[in-house]
Design an enzyme around this catalytic site. Structure first.
Site, PDB file in Angstrom:
ATOM      1  N   ASP A   1      -5.940   3.656   6.097  1.00 19.24           N
ATOM      2  CA  ASP A   1      -5.652   4.443   4.900  1.00 19.24           C
ATOM      3  C   ASP A   1      -5.390   5.884   5.320  1.00 19.24           C
ATOM      4  OD1 ASP A   1      -5.321   5.056   2.204  1.00 19.24           O
ATOM      5  OD2 ASP A   1      -7.471   5.230   1.789  1.00 19.24           O
ATOM      6  N   HIS A   2      -4.731   6.615   4.448  1.00 21.35           N
ATOM      7  CA  HIS A   2      -4.587   8.055   4.614  1.00 21.35           C
ATOM      8  C   HIS A   2      -5.707   8.761   3.858  1.00 21.35           C
ATOM      9  CE1 HIS A   2       0.013   7.337   5.058  1.00 21.35           C
ATOM     10  NE2 HIS A   2      -0.558   7.380   6.244  1.00 21.35           N
TER      11      HIS A   2
ATOM     12  N   TYR B   1      -4.997   6.967  -1.279  1.00 22.44           N
ATOM     13  CA  TYR B   1      -4.673   5.707  -1.956  1.00 22.44           C
ATOM     14  C   TYR B   1      -3.501   4.978  -1.300  1.00 22.44           C
ATOM     15  CZ  TYR B   1      -7.367   8.335  -5.438  1.00 22.44           C
ATOM     16  OH  TYR B   1      -8.318   9.103  -6.075  1.00 22.44           O
ATOM     17  N   HIS B   2      -3.550   4.899   0.033  1.00 21.44           N
ATOM     18  CA  HIS B   2      -2.494   4.229   0.789  1.00 21.44           C
ATOM     19  C   HIS B   2      -3.075   3.173   1.729  1.00 21.44           C
ATOM     20  CE1 HIS B   2      -0.250   8.341   0.371  1.00 21.44           C
ATOM     21  NE2 HIS B   2      -0.179   7.632  -0.743  1.00 21.44           N
ATOM     22  N   PRO B   3      -3.837   2.203   1.213  1.00 17.04           N
ATOM     23  CA  PRO B   3      -4.415   1.188   2.103  1.00 17.04           C
ATOM     24  C   PRO B   3      -3.353   0.214   2.606  1.00 17.04           C
ATOM     25  CG  PRO B   3      -4.846   0.598  -0.173  1.00 17.04           C
ATOM     26  CD  PRO B   3      -4.187   1.956  -0.201  1.00 17.04           C
TER      27      PRO B   3
END
Length: 549
Positions: free
Chosen positions: A290-291, A464-466
């Protein structure tokens, strides 16, 4: 109920596949989606982006397990529970990613997914307004545009970057990503342009496409082949049969969850959950990435920020102007300036991302201070930390167990400390002299490594970039879940296509690469020839080995 293709999930990749698999009229498609309608201002008005993510109606509302490196905080992990999936609740920022991201995918075993392979699919999906000629698509279903950038703070940010010696870019989704420039968004005609709007809704007008509102419980596997999906609707358990293939496109949390509930995953874990092991694939749920980001917030000496529009009565004016005229501040997500930077000499591609916002505010819409301000969302985007998704129980309705293991790699701390100091350097440039007031966050007293680390432990959050939990790779990679054709290894008639198959993080927001994945996967599924590889060479900073700018 049966169809040639059964797609679980109507999100970014799922909607794209539903459209492409059905467009020739030869195949029937059923899309399974638990979430409800995306109609209404909370989703459709771009400036209302904070609302759907905070509403149970639209968001699965997952939380991570306590994160040891972040003061044991449980980090919010939203996923869309609505038509269009997370493309209906995200920030509408459009970033393809860097060419090196996709070349890295191929190095990790995803043959045929290098930049030269995926660029034609990005072009096919795009309807770019004002992008770099020759590098962008202009007649695809996904509208991509820049905001109007009328606020002077946007231009101060870009000018400050140039004053600090960094590159500028006219189109970071074109041939040159690195530098400061205007940010692109998936909005058009004043509203959110989600995957549902671009792909699914037009596809549903075809007689060979059906959307079924239901809860997907598991994939039915018989004699080593996926034959359908067990669903629940109206309190009844039913089977939706797949004549050809089942395609899981349910997010980086729910795609591995569904595979494990179906008996595909780490054998010991499945046995502990009381689930019959159909295929022992230890990579299912592993490799979670994630980021992360933090907000760097500054007060503004001039009343030019969006602070004046935060009172409820002013928001009412914005809403009314949007509702009746599709104009005004409501038509933009307000992320209209950005930067993609390299953290150090010897770093070949950008690894730090900035979203700039002309107001100091939290993602839930609460003001950071009772005054005008501005902020940068700052993140180190190539973290080496890895987590996992596992089952909580064999109950399909139980939330998955999400352990990101954020900041578990020492390099992450070094890079994020640099992000704090770099942002101070940028905000300290002459371009901000007329605007720069006192620092709100992290605050002027946060200077040493220990002080910065303490701030980060309390304030870092997910972007919110899984991705990565059903990793794509070669068949001889024991941790790969799908092969480069998106087929689940060891099972016939079953594929996964969404951000969960990314072998590694792309540099930027994931909505664009997820849609591209759906576009490309559809060609693989149909057995079509791949689009011709591109021979375009993206710009790489010639000073990358000796300078960070």
């Amino acid at each position: 109920m049966q169809a040639d293709f059964v797609i679980i999930g109507s999100g970014s990749a799922g909607s794209a596949m539903a459209s492409r698999l059905s467009e020739d009229g030869k195949h029937t498609v059923i899309v399974l989606e638990f979430g409800g309608s995306d109609v209404g201002p909370f989703i459709q008005m771009p400036a209302a982006l904070a609302w759907p993510m905070s509403m149970d109606r639209y968001n699965w509302g997952y939380l991570s397990e306590p994160e040891p490196q972040l003061n044991n905080r449980r980090i919010t992990a939203p996923r869309g529970k609505v038509i269009g999936g997370s493309s209906s609740i995200n920030g509408m920022v459009y970033v393809r990613g860097h060419a090196e991201d996709f070349n890295r995918w191929e190095e990790l075993g995803a043959q045929g997914w290098a930049y030269a392979d995926v660029l034609p699919y990005f072009k096919r999906m795009e309807h770019s307004h004002g992008g770099e000629e020759g590098w962008r698509g202009t007649d695809g279903p996904l509208h991509v545009r820049r905001g109007d950038a009328r606020n002077p703070l946007f231009h101060a940010f870009i000018e400050a970057g140039k004053q600090a010696g960094f590159e500028a870019t006219e189109d970071y989704n074109g041939g040159k990503q690195e530098g400061f420039g205007l940010m692109e968004q998936t909005t058009w005609m004043g509203r959110r342009w989600s995957a549902a709007t671009a792909y699914l809704k037009p596809a549903l007008k075809r007689p060979n496409v059906e959307l079924i509102r239901c809860f997907a419980r598991k994939v039915v596997i018989e004699n080593g082949r996926a034959t359908g999906v067990e669903i629940e609707r109206g309190g009844k358990i039913e089977i939706v049969k797949a004549n050809s293939e089942v395609i899981v496109s349910a997010s980086s949390f729910n795609s591995p969850k569904l595979l494990m509930l179906s008996g595909i995953g780490p054998g010991q874990h499945l046995q502990e959950m009381g689930i019959e092991v159909k295929i022992d694939r230890p990579g299912v749920g592993a490799n979670l990435q994630d980021h992360m980001e933090f907000y760097f917030q500054q007060t503004s000496l001039k009343p030019v920020s969006l602070y004046s529009w935060l009172p409820w009565y002013m928001q009412g004016i914005v809403g009314a102007q949007w509702m009746f005229f599709k104009s005004g501040l409501g038509t933009s997500n307000q992320f209209e300036a950005c930067a993609f930077l390299r953290s150090a000499p010897g770093v070949k591609q950008p690894d730090i991302q900035y979203h700039f916002l002309p107001v100091a505010i939290s993602y839930d819409g609460k003001a950071a201070a009772k005054s005008h301000g501005f902020q940068a969302h700052v993140g180190y985007n190539l973290s080496k930390s890895r987590g996992a998704v596992t089952l909580r129980s064999s109950d399909p309705k139980a939330d998955p167990v999400i352990r990101f293991n954020y900041m578990s790699h020492p390099e992450d701390w070094e890079k994020f400390r640099h992000c704090v100091r770099l942002t101070r350097e940028i905000f300290g440039q002459k371009a901000f002299d007329d605007y720069r007031g006192p620092e709100i966050q992290p605050g002027p007293d946060v200077q040493t490594d220990d002080q910065i680390d303490a701030f980060l432990r309390e304030h870092l959050e997910s972007a919110y970039h899984p991705c990565g939990t059903c990793k794509m790779g070669s068949k001889d990679d024991p941790m790969a879940v799908v092969d480069p054709d998106t087929r689940v290894i060891g099972v016939e008639g079953l594929r996964v296509a969404d951000s969960s198959i990314f072998p590694s993080l792309t540099y930027g927001n994931l909505n664009g690469p997820s849609i591209m994945t759906g576009e490309k996967a559809a060609d693989h599924i149909l057995g079509k020839p791949r689009l011709a590889r591109s021979n375009q060479e993206p710009w790489i900073n010639p000073r990358w080995e000796v300078s960070d700018r």
